[in-house]
Enzyme design. Structure first.
Site, PDB file in Angstrom:
ATOM      1  N   GLY A  46       0.816  -1.200   0.000  1.00 47.70           N
ATOM      2  CA  GLY A  46       0.000   0.000   0.000  1.00 47.70           C
ATOM      3  C   GLY A  46       0.852   1.253   0.000  1.00 47.70           C
ATOM      4  O   GLY A  46       2.042   1.215   0.343  1.00 47.70           O
ATOM      5  N   GLN A  51       3.046   9.891   1.669  1.00 51.62           N
ATOM      6  CA  GLN A  51       4.336   9.213   1.448  1.00 51.62           C
ATOM      7  C   GLN A  51       5.029   9.675   0.165  1.00 51.62           C
ATOM      8  O   GLN A  51       6.224   9.442  -0.006  1.00 51.62           O
ATOM      9  CB  GLN A  51       4.154   7.686   1.386  1.00 51.62           C
ATOM     10  CG  GLN A  51       3.766   7.069   2.717  1.00 51.62           C
ATOM     11  CD  GLN A  51       3.669   5.568   2.597  1.00 51.62           C
ATOM     12  OE1 GLN A  51       2.639   5.031   2.209  1.00 51.62           O
ATOM     13  NE2 GLN A  51       4.750   4.878   2.901  1.00 51.62           N
ATOM     14  N   CYS A  88       6.946  -0.691   6.229  1.00 53.22           N
ATOM     15  CA  CYS A  88       6.467   0.521   5.569  1.00 53.22           C
ATOM     16  C   CYS A  88       7.517   1.017   4.584  1.00 53.22           C
ATOM     17  O   CYS A  88       8.705   1.013   4.900  1.00 53.22           O
ATOM     18  CB  CYS A  88       6.197   1.581   6.643  1.00 53.22           C
ATOM     19  SG  CYS A  88       5.619   3.148   5.978  1.00 53.22           S
ATOM     20  N   LEU A  89       7.063   1.455   3.429  1.00 55.05           N
ATOM     21  CA  LEU A  89       7.996   1.955   2.414  1.00 55.05           C
ATOM     22  C   LEU A  89       8.692   3.240   2.865  1.00 55.05           C
ATOM     23  O   LEU A  89       9.700   3.629   2.293  1.00 55.05           O
ATOM     24  CB  LEU A  89       7.250   2.195   1.088  1.00 55.05           C
ATOM     25  CG  LEU A  89       6.692   0.939   0.401  1.00 55.05           C
ATOM     26  CD1 LEU A  89       5.837   1.321  -0.802  1.00 55.05           C
ATOM     27  CD2 LEU A  89       7.813   0.004  -0.024  1.00 55.05           C
ATOM     28  N   HIS A 130      -3.062   0.451   8.433  1.00 55.20           N
ATOM     29  CA  HIS A 130      -1.724   1.021   8.256  1.00 55.20           C
ATOM     30  C   HIS A 130      -1.768   2.258   7.348  1.00 55.20           C
ATOM     31  O   HIS A 130      -1.242   3.319   7.697  1.00 55.20           O
ATOM     32  CB  HIS A 130      -0.794  -0.050   7.680  1.00 55.20           C
ATOM     33  CG  HIS A 130       0.595   0.432   7.390  1.00 55.20           C
ATOM     34  ND1 HIS A 130       1.702  -0.079   8.020  1.00 55.20           N
ATOM     35  CD2 HIS A 130       1.059   1.380   6.534  1.00 55.20           C
ATOM     36  CE1 HIS A 130       2.782   0.542   7.576  1.00 55.20           C
ATOM     37  NE2 HIS A 130       2.420   1.422   6.656  1.00 55.20           N
ATOM     38  N   GLU A 131      -2.440   2.111   6.204  1.00 57.32           N
ATOM     39  CA  GLU A 131      -2.488   3.219   5.245  1.00 57.32           C
ATOM     40  C   GLU A 131      -3.313   4.382   5.786  1.00 57.32           C
ATOM     41  O   GLU A 131      -2.952   5.534   5.607  1.00 57.32           O
ATOM     42  CB  GLU A 131      -3.043   2.753   3.888  1.00 57.32           C
ATOM     43  CG  GLU A 131      -2.206   1.699   3.180  1.00 57.32           C
ATOM     44  CD  GLU A 131      -0.722   2.029   3.101  1.00 57.32           C
ATOM     45  OE1 GLU A 131      -0.368   3.214   2.949  1.00 57.32           O
ATOM     46  OE2 GLU A 131       0.107   1.103   3.211  1.00 57.32           O
ATOM     47  N   HIS A 134      -1.441   6.756   7.998  1.00 54.18           N
ATOM     48  CA  HIS A 134      -0.589   7.737   7.305  1.00 54.18           C
ATOM     49  C   HIS A 134      -1.316   9.063   7.099  1.00 54.18           C
ATOM     50  O   HIS A 134      -0.695  10.122   7.111  1.00 54.18           O
ATOM     51  CB  HIS A 134      -0.160   7.207   5.932  1.00 54.18           C
ATOM     52  CG  HIS A 134       1.041   6.310   5.969  1.00 54.18           C
ATOM     53  ND1 HIS A 134       2.274   6.734   6.411  1.00 54.18           N
ATOM     54  CD2 HIS A 134       1.209   5.020   5.600  1.00 54.18           C
ATOM     55  CE1 HIS A 134       3.146   5.731   6.313  1.00 54.18           C
ATOM     56  NE2 HIS A 134       2.526   4.675   5.835  1.00 54.18           N
TER      57      HIS A 134
HETATM   58 ZN    ZN Z   1       3.424   2.850   5.540  1.00 46.50          ZN
END
Ligand code: ZN
Length: 150
Positions: A46, A51, A88-89, A130-131, A134
């Site tokens: 995701g 991000q 997480c990216l 999670h998303e 953000h």
């Molecule tokens: Zn993340």
């Protein structure tokens, strides 16, 4: 389409609350297409707009070869509990254990502004949580019971 830079932990953008999406036109569609390409290249599950440095309430999730685009998402229901690990990216080289709801029901808009409702359990429910975090400037490391290096 273009690949956008994924901002990393320590960048203020990741800590801000994102704004509601009011534009369902070309500019937002471009952002969504870029996010898809960026997520594909990063091989992630995701990606949320903050991000890539855009403070809008948007995230995308890649699941079983499909992309789900969620604009202005809101949880209608959360239930149960699950323990598991996530990464997480924007937090490279780490993963951590996070407790999340087992089941969620989410209301969101698509890229044209049409409202839809989606239910998810397990891994997918975790991804939604999670998303969504953000969009409120929260990272999984804030909720993690432990964080480890890869
Ligand atoms: Zn993340």
């Amino acid at each position: 389409m273009a690949i956008r830079n994924i901002v990393q932990i320590g960048d203020d953008t990741l800590r801000k609350k994102s704004f509601e999406v009011t534009d369902f036109g070309e500019k937002t569609h471009q952002l969504l297409d870029d996010m898809k390409e960026t997520l594909l290249k990063a091989d992630g599950v995701g990606l949320a707009a903050p991000q890539v440095g855009v403070l809008r309430r948007i995230f995308i999730i890649s699941y079983q070869g499909q992309y789900l685009e969620c604009l202005n998402p809101e949880f209608i229901k959360k239930s149960g509990e699950q323990n598991g690990e996530e990464a997480c990216l924007s937090v490279k080289g780490k993963y951590g254990g996070v407790k999340r709801p087992y089941k969620v029901k989410l209301k969101a808009q698509d890229r044209y502004g049409n409202e839809f409702v989606v239910s998810a359990t397990g891994f997918l429910a975790r991804a939604f949580c999670h998303e969504y975090d953000h969009l409120d400037g929260i990272l999984y490391v804030d909720r993690a019971e432990y964080v480890k290096e890869n």
